[in-house]
Design a protein around this motif. Structure first.
Motif, short mmCIF file in Angstrom:
data_model
loop_
_atom_site.label_atom_id
_atom_site.label_comp_id
_atom_site.label_asym_id
_atom_site.label_seq_id
_atom_site.Cartn_x
_atom_site.Cartn_y
_atom_site.Cartn_z
N LEU A 276 12.62 -27.56 21.56
CA LEU A 276 12.97 -28.94 21.92
C LEU A 276 14.33 -29.37 21.38
N ALA A 277 14.97 -28.53 20.57
CA ALA A 277 16.20 -28.93 19.89
C ALA A 277 17.46 -28.69 20.72
N GLY A 278 17.31 -28.20 21.95
CA GLY A 278 18.47 -27.97 22.79
C GLY A 278 19.29 -26.76 22.38
N LEU A 279 18.67 -25.81 21.69
CA LEU A 279 19.40 -24.63 21.22
C LEU A 279 19.52 -23.55 22.28
N ASN A 280 18.71 -23.64 23.31
CA ASN A 280 18.72 -22.68 24.41
C ASN A 280 18.67 -21.24 23.89
N PRO A 281 17.65 -20.89 23.11
CA PRO A 281 17.60 -19.54 22.54
C PRO A 281 17.36 -18.48 23.59
N GLN A 282 17.97 -17.33 23.39
CA GLN A 282 17.76 -16.19 24.28
C GLN A 282 16.37 -15.62 24.10
N SER A 283 15.89 -15.60 22.86
CA SER A 283 14.55 -15.08 22.58
C SER A 283 14.00 -15.74 21.32
N ILE A 284 12.67 -15.85 21.28
CA ILE A 284 11.95 -16.33 20.09
C ILE A 284 10.72 -15.45 19.95
N PHE A 330 27.36 -20.77 15.87
CA PHE A 330 27.10 -21.15 14.48
C PHE A 330 26.70 -22.61 14.37
N GLN A 331 27.25 -23.47 15.22
CA GLN A 331 26.84 -24.88 15.20
C GLN A 331 25.36 -25.01 15.55
N ARG A 332 24.93 -24.28 16.56
CA ARG A 332 23.51 -24.30 16.91
C ARG A 332 22.67 -23.67 15.81
N ALA A 333 23.24 -22.66 15.15
CA ALA A 333 22.52 -22.00 14.06
C ALA A 333 22.26 -22.95 12.90
N GLU A 334 23.19 -23.85 12.65
CA GLU A 334 22.97 -24.84 11.59
C GLU A 334 21.77 -25.73 11.93
N THR A 335 21.67 -26.11 13.19
CA THR A 335 20.50 -26.90 13.61
C THR A 335 19.23 -26.08 13.46
N GLU A 338 18.16 -26.04 9.89
CA GLU A 338 17.59 -27.34 9.50
C GLU A 338 16.15 -27.45 10.01
N ILE A 339 15.91 -27.04 11.24
CA ILE A 339 14.55 -27.07 11.78
C ILE A 339 13.64 -26.17 10.97
N GLY A 340 14.13 -24.97 10.64
CA GLY A 340 13.34 -24.04 9.85
C GLY A 340 12.97 -24.62 8.49
N GLU A 341 13.92 -25.25 7.83
CA GLU A 341 13.66 -25.83 6.51
C GLU A 341 12.61 -26.93 6.60
N GLU A 342 12.75 -27.78 7.62
CA GLU A 342 11.79 -28.87 7.81
C GLU A 342 10.39 -28.32 8.14
N ALA A 343 10.34 -27.17 8.79
CA ALA A 343 9.07 -26.59 9.21
C ALA A 343 8.43 -25.71 8.14
N GLY A 344 9.13 -25.52 7.02
CA GLY A 344 8.55 -24.75 5.93
C GLY A 344 9.06 -23.34 5.78
N ALA A 345 10.16 -23.00 6.46
CA ALA A 345 10.73 -21.65 6.32
C ALA A 345 11.32 -21.49 4.92
N PHE A 346 11.13 -20.30 4.36
CA PHE A 346 11.73 -20.01 3.06
C PHE A 346 13.25 -19.94 3.18
N THR A 348 16.63 -19.02 6.43
CA THR A 348 17.05 -18.53 7.74
C THR A 348 18.13 -17.49 7.51
N LEU A 349 17.79 -16.24 7.75
CA LEU A 349 18.69 -15.13 7.50
C LEU A 349 19.51 -14.86 8.75
N VAL A 350 20.84 -14.86 8.61
CA VAL A 350 21.75 -14.62 9.72
C VAL A 350 21.97 -13.11 9.87
N ILE A 351 21.71 -12.60 11.08
CA ILE A 351 21.95 -11.18 11.38
C ILE A 351 23.15 -11.12 12.31
N GLU A 352 24.32 -10.98 11.74
CA GLU A 352 25.56 -11.09 12.51
C GLU A 352 26.20 -9.73 12.80
N HIS A 353 26.15 -8.82 11.82
CA HIS A 353 26.81 -7.52 11.99
C HIS A 353 26.09 -6.71 13.07
#
Length: 501
Positions: A276-284, A330-335, A338-346, A348-353
């Motif tokens: 619902l956050a408008g992130l338009n994820p490719q996969s979840i 990266f802007q969407r990743a910040e959102t 934030e969603i993860g933190e609010e939802a109880g995630a320990f 959010t690990l970025v896999i960039e390489h």
């Protein structure tokens, strides 16, 4: 019993009629087929060439089943490997004229017994038809034969600057098989399923007539969509011999993110918020800790963390974002964080390489292989439920497994509610395991119906899930499906015993 091994009676060359039991061929029906004779086999050899018509000891046992032999095995009397539409048409004309059953097979990676030749006869394998024929860059489509493997098309499309979005987990499966089951995959949450990328096809009907369905255009409102009826029909209505598949421009950037949680309920609860956050994820994707541990041990790939900030992880959400600009991602990743933190995630690990991304997705892709390696007996389902019902269904199925002394392992596509759930058995006799797993399956599909779900999200019905399809859609809808089958295949010779016949 729902899953069983069919006797290997073959009687090659005898002019007898071989009945197919009513349980395999639909409610209250009985089909009888003629046996292949030496004369008919000689005609098949004349059509495809002697090296491409296999009989007797030349037939590999793999042709008797798909990736789930627990749903039945049966050897064909002949395997033919045609090279083009004309050869397929000639095979089907011969089979129709002589009342010989034909089962279409691609790479054989199915999971519901769909390519098992239950009635013997001819196994028609499309894997010699493996050419990428043409790219139309102006109209964004590619024309292929059905035996092209998914991994090859995906890589070739990228080389041409395009993306072929459907991404089923089995990368070595054939495009024809993907279309026949309407395979989905991990990118379906953003890009849709295989159905959304089929523009046109050439199909050979059971009679041998050749039919062109669809056009290479963006939309249509031109009568009943026979094209979409063929998609997902699992080789019961016709033999696909050519496909025009839609492409999109290849996104320039993509990044993956691992959100770690204490348990699966907390993890799944975050998914609607992400969507619902408008992130338009490719996969979840969702993963439970036990399968992550097994994958790490089996592959040696330990990139998915098990402890984050001193917290033991019990479940994970794996998200991929794509686009044409790294900063925008990266802007969407910040959102997302934030969603993860609010939802109880320990965290959010970025896999960039690129190497890390490859390692993460390799670990995810290995899940079924790992389960198969660790399990003596395996039964599976790929139900799809509303996203907000995933946690409820997973809790129910794990409890049902405990009640029936069956180990349940699960992972799947959290973004679209498609769950891959496996009943696993070790140190138990096959029949005893099947009795237990069947009880679990009956309860699970009943719960799926209760939650407003569907029997299959992408694996199809095949032979294994026929009774659950009838229970899910009801007798009227099942009867209409059978009527469609009758209209396309009045002799019932094409892939008998599957889906609704």
């Amino acid at each position: 019993m729902r899953a069983h091994v069919i006797d290997g009676y073959r009687g090659r060359g005898l002019a007898v009629r071989v009945p197919l039991c009513a349980a395999m061929h639909g409610k209250g029906s009985m089909a009888e087929y003629n046996q292949l004779t030496p004369e008919l086999i000689a005609e098949l050899e004349n059509i495809v060439g002697g090296d491409n018509c296999l009989t007797g000891e030349d037939i590999n046992e793999d042709y008797s089943h798909d990736e789930m032999p627990i749903y039945g095995t049966h050897m064909p009397d002949a395997v033919v490997l045609p090279a083009n539409t004309n050869e397929v048409s000639a095979i089907m004309k011969l089979a129709s004229a002589n009342n010989i059953p034909v089962t279409v097979r691609g790479a054989g990676t199915g999971l519901v017994g769909g390519s098992t030749p239950l009635a013997g006869g001819i196994a028609l394998c499309t894997m010699r038809m493996d050419k990428i024929l043409e790219y139309d860059e102006n109209n964004l489509f590619v024309r292929v034969q059905p035996g092209v493997r998914l991994c090859d098309l995906a890589a070739d499309a990228i080389d041409h600057g395009f993306m072929y979005p459907p991404d089923p987990g089995e990368k070595t499966g054939s495009i024809g098989g993907n279309v026949s089951t309407n395979a989905g995959g991990m990118r379906a949450v953003k890009y849709g399923t295989t159905r959304d990328y089929v523009l046109a096809m050439t199909v050979v009907l059971p009679s041998g007539e050749v039919l062109r369905l669809g056009r290479e255009v963006a939309k249509t409102s031109s009568g009943y969509s026979l094209l979409h009826l063929m998609i997902g029909s699992e080789g019961t209505l016709g033999v696909i011999t050519e496909l025009s598949m839609k492409l999109i421009p290849n996104p320039k950037e993509d990044m993956s993110f691992i959100l770690s949680f204490s348990d699966i309920q907390t993890a799944i609860a975050a998914v609607p918020k992400i969507k619902l956050a408008g992130l338009n994820p490719q996969s979840i994707e969702f993963m439970e800790r036990d399968i992550v541990d097994s994958s790490a041990e089996y592959t040696g790939n330990k990139i998915i963390p098990t402890v984050v900030d001193g917290n033991e992880c019990g479940a994970y959400i794996l998200v991929t974002l794509d686009g044409n600009d790294e900063d925008e991602i990266f802007q969407r990743a910040e959102t997302l964080a934030e969603i993860g933190e609010e939802a109880g995630a320990f965290d959010t690990l970025v896999i960039e390489h690129p190497a890390d991304k490859a390692a993460v997705w390799a670990a995810r892709s290995a899940f079924l292989t790992v389960i198969e390696a660790e399990t003596e007996h395996l039964d599976e389902m790929d139900v799809v439920v509303p996203v907000d019902k995933i946690a409820e269904f997973l809790g129910f199925i794990h409890d049902t497994g405990v009640e029936n002394d069956v180990l349940i392992r699960s992972f799947g596509h959290a973004g679209d509610g498609n769950l891959h759930i496996y009943c696993c058995g070790n140190n138990i006799e096959r029949e005893a395991f099947l009795e237990k797993s069947t009880r679990v399956m009956h309860a699970a599909y009943a719960k799926c119906n209760e939650l407003g779900g569907q029997v299959s999200g992408e694996h199809g019905i095949g032979y294994a899930k026929k009774e659950y399809l009838r229970e899910s859609v009801g007798d009227m809808a099942f009867s209409l499906m059978s009527s469609i089958k009758q209209a396309f295949d009045p002799k019932g010779i094409l892939n008998p015993g599957k889906v609704c016949n």
